[in-house]
Design a protein around this motif. Structure first.
Motif, short mmCIF file in Angstrom:
data_model
loop_
_atom_site.label_atom_id
_atom_site.label_comp_id
_atom_site.label_asym_id
_atom_site.label_seq_id
_atom_site.Cartn_x
_atom_site.Cartn_y
_atom_site.Cartn_z
N PHE A 1 4.30 1.27 -10.04
CA PHE A 1 3.38 0.70 -9.05
C PHE A 1 2.91 -0.69 -9.49
O PHE A 1 2.94 -1.65 -8.71
N MET B 1 7.66 7.11 -7.04
CA MET B 1 7.90 5.69 -6.77
C MET B 1 8.98 5.16 -7.71
O MET B 1 8.97 5.46 -8.90
N PRO C 1 0.83 -1.21 0.00
CA PRO C 1 0.00 0.00 0.00
C PRO C 1 0.87 1.27 0.00
O PRO C 1 1.86 1.33 0.73
N PHE C 2 0.51 2.23 -0.81
CA PHE C 2 1.30 3.47 -0.92
C PHE C 2 0.43 4.70 -0.70
O PHE C 2 -0.69 4.75 -1.20
N THR C 3 0.98 5.69 0.00
CA THR C 3 0.41 7.03 -0.01
C THR C 3 1.50 7.98 -0.47
O THR C 3 2.55 8.08 0.18
N LEU C 4 1.25 8.64 -1.58
CA LEU C 4 2.20 9.63 -2.10
C LEU C 4 1.65 11.00 -1.70
O LEU C 4 0.88 11.63 -2.44
N ALA C 5 2.02 11.41 -0.50
CA ALA C 5 1.34 12.55 0.12
C ALA C 5 1.73 13.89 -0.48
O ALA C 5 1.13 14.91 -0.14
N ALA D 1 -3.49 7.84 -2.52
CA ALA D 1 -3.34 6.44 -2.13
C ALA D 1 -3.34 5.57 -3.37
O ALA D 1 -4.12 5.79 -4.29
N MET D 2 -2.46 4.57 -3.39
CA MET D 2 -2.42 3.60 -4.49
C MET D 2 -2.36 2.21 -3.87
O MET D 2 -1.49 1.93 -3.03
N LEU D 3 -3.28 1.36 -4.28
CA LEU D 3 -3.40 0.02 -3.70
C LEU D 3 -4.08 -0.89 -4.71
O LEU D 3 -4.99 -0.44 -5.43
N CYS E 1 5.19 5.21 2.66
CA CYS E 1 4.33 5.19 3.83
C CYS E 1 2.88 5.00 3.35
O CYS E 1 2.57 5.29 2.20
#
Lengths: 347, 234
Positions: free
Chosen positions: A242, B73, A201-205, A331-333, B80
């Motif tokens: 991703f 990425m 799970p990623f959050t690219l804030a 968010a990327m999931l 996170c």
């Protein structure tokens, strides 16, 4: 994943797609938008579904949940966890539920008495985030069944957007792409391994301020402001990597995945994303891009698309499906699931 | 089981929730000697945000404010994951349980837990004195250990639900009026029960302030809706 005692699976899922279709020309015709903007050409949308006045987030979620439980043929008392992941929790009268969790009310309506209930907030990725948490709890033996629900009653965003001068408030234009609907998933224990897998799970804030949903100013209900092109670019800039990382993490062969569903911000943006994905990893077998008549339904969107696939006979028991989720935040999931047995009999 | 490595709290001043939580987080990270990059998860719990914001998750704003792994990425970049969960005043334990499960998914690192609320707008009535509370949690190590949680919704009263409603006179969306269940009267000595009108951050602040291992290790939160959670610490 560590500490796995049990396996998990999607027991059933269901979506309630409101019957009323509102054509794009009724609310976002070329003459309605700045610079004679053609929203159909820009997005590929034909319109959206609109819930009835008495159907708020709660009622929509309950409708999907009832259908989901009927398909699974299990008793509500067997459910240990209820999570609601709707973004706005907007009632039919545009009041917004705040406390306690809307999941508690969903449980009460369904006659679930002994479940842990809470609300998840992770924008359009809330559904997959909730299923990921439930999946971990099932695999650790903590719970046996989890019901994840969402009812998105969001088309009041369209009226809010249109109450503004869109020349000056162009960030409200993305609100014209939303639609109403609801979704529910029942996750449970499985005898077989590898029925559900998740990407990292990623959050690219760094993109966190590109889509903001909050209370409308001087009118009832919510508003949304989106820097749509910047947000889309943020997704596209990271999508290839991703997906590559996700395939590796889940141990999947991209070209063997039978169905792929991505979060449909719009049919045209999905086509763009599909091209990036295929350039990075190769051709997809069945890329489902059928949101032209339902719009962007937030956290319910994958399930809405899968419901359409069931209705058209496109999904079969045992087939493998990849759901790719993007939510503001950013968010990327992704989630890989095996279609439940008996899906062909679902009405 | 989840272990609290450290925690900090402070009353919410005029600076707003995000600044309060960010400042507390920075101080806590410095005090615990944990590297910022070792935090893999941020989970926020709370009900009230400025202008009733619902999207994106508050935790993503915290991640951005901390500058935590906000990079493009790559095949081996570290990232996170941030989101919010809530269930009225029971939110602290919903967050702690979510942290435990997320730490199983992203093992080896730490979870930053943030709790707090702020007045949505000046037009809303605000009888609360919010306290922001941040914690750093992991699956192993030294510190207070949350052993178990038990949720009970049998006393939940639907008439106590809180909504955002539109006030025609003020021409603003405001917090609607609501009922509340009565404060429970009888508690055992070994059980800490907060006030029914406390918000999430205050519940954890008050409990952790008086917690010492072997004495009061049961924490019961009763939400104004009647929902309860009982937590056992070790």
């Amino acid at each position: 994943m560590s500490a796995e005692t049990y396996h998990s699976r999607v027991v059933s899922f269901a979506s309630y797609i409101p019957e009323q279709f509102v054509p794009l020309g009724d609310y976002a015709g070329i003459g309605d938008l700045p610079g004679k903007l053609d929203l159909h050409r820009l997005t590929g949308l034909d319109g959206h579904r609109k819930s009835k006045p008495e159907e708020g987030s709660l009622e929509l979620a309950v409708k999907a949940a009832e259908k989901c439980l009927e398909r699974a043929n299990i008793n509500a008392q067997q459910i240990d966890l209820v999570v609601n992941c709707a973004m706005g929790k907007i009632a039919g009268n545009l009041e917004m539920h705040l406390s306690p969790s809307l999941a508690t009310l969903v449980a009460r309506r369904l006659g679930i008495e002994n479940a842990t209930c809470f609300d998840m907030s992770n924008a359009c990725s809330g559904m997959l985030t909730s299923i990921m948490l439930a999946d971990t709890m099932i695999k650790s033996g903590e719970i046996e069944y989890a019901l994840i629900v969402s009812g998105e009653n969001v088309t009041s965003l369209i009226d809010e957007a249109k109450s503004n001068n869109l020349w000056l408030r162009s960030q409200a234009i993305a609100s014209l792409t939303v639609g109403d609907g609801s979704a529910a998933y029942l996750i449970g224990r499985s005898d077989k391994p590898n029925q559900i897998a998740f990407s990292e799970p990623f959050t690219l804030a760094q993109y966190t301020n590109l889509c903001i949903g909050e209370a409308a100013k001087k009118r009832a209900g919510p508003s949304m402001r989106t820097k749509a092109s910047q947000l889309q670019q943020g997704v596209l800039d990271n999508l290839g990597v991703f997906l590559g990382r996700s395939m590796k993490h889940m141990g999947l062969d991209w070209e063997k995945i039978e169905h792929t569903y991505s979060h449909p911000t719009s049919p045209k943006s999905m086509r763009k994303g599909g091209r990036v994905a295929e350039a990075a990893l190769g051709q997809m077998k069945n890329f489902h891009n059928e949101s032209h008549d339902i719009g962007n339904t937030g956290s319910t969107s994958h399930c809405m698309l899968m419901e359409k696939s069931i209705q058209s006979g496109d999904l079969k028991s045992g087939e493998t499906t990849l759901l790719i989720s993007f939510g503001s935040g950013l968010a990327m999931l992704a989630m890989h699931i095996t279609m439940p047995e008996g899906i062909e009999e679902w009405s | 089981m989840v272990v609290i490595h450290g925690w900090k709290s402070a009353p919410l001043g005029r600076s707003g929730l995000l600044k309060s939580i960010t400042n507390l987080s920075k101080k806590l990270i410095a005090e615990t000697s944990i590297k910022l990059d070792d935090i893999n998860i941020i989970i926020h719990g709370g009900v009230y945000r400025r202008n009733f914001r619902v999207e994106p998750a508050f935790a993503t704003h915290v991640q951005d404010a901390l500058g935590l792994k906000c990079t493009l990425m790559t095949q081996d970049s570290s990232h996170c994951f941030s989101f919010d969960v809530s269930d009225g005043s029971c939110s602290p334990y919903v967050v702690l349980d979510a942290a435990r499960n997320m730490l199983r998914i992203k093992p080896g690192g730490y979870c930053l837990i943030t709790l707090g609320d702020e007045r949505p707008n000046p037009q809303s009535k605000w009888p609360y004195q919010p306290i922001s509370c941040v914690m750093i949690a992991s699956l192993e190590g030294e510190g207070p250990r949350l052993v178990s949680t038990s949720y009970d919704l049998s006393e939940f009263d639907e008439s106590t639900c809180v909504n955002m409603t539109f006030d025609e006179r003020k021409s603003r969306n405001v917090i609607g009026s609501n009922n509340a269940v009565k404060q429970p009267a009888n508690t055992t000595d070994s059980q800490f029960v907060g006030k029914i009108n406390w918000l999430s951050g205050r519940h954890m602040h008050e409990f952790l302030s008086q917690y010492s291992s072997g004495t009061t290790n049961l924490h019961r939160v009763v939400d104004q809706s009647g929902k309860t959670v009982t937590a056992t610490w070790n």
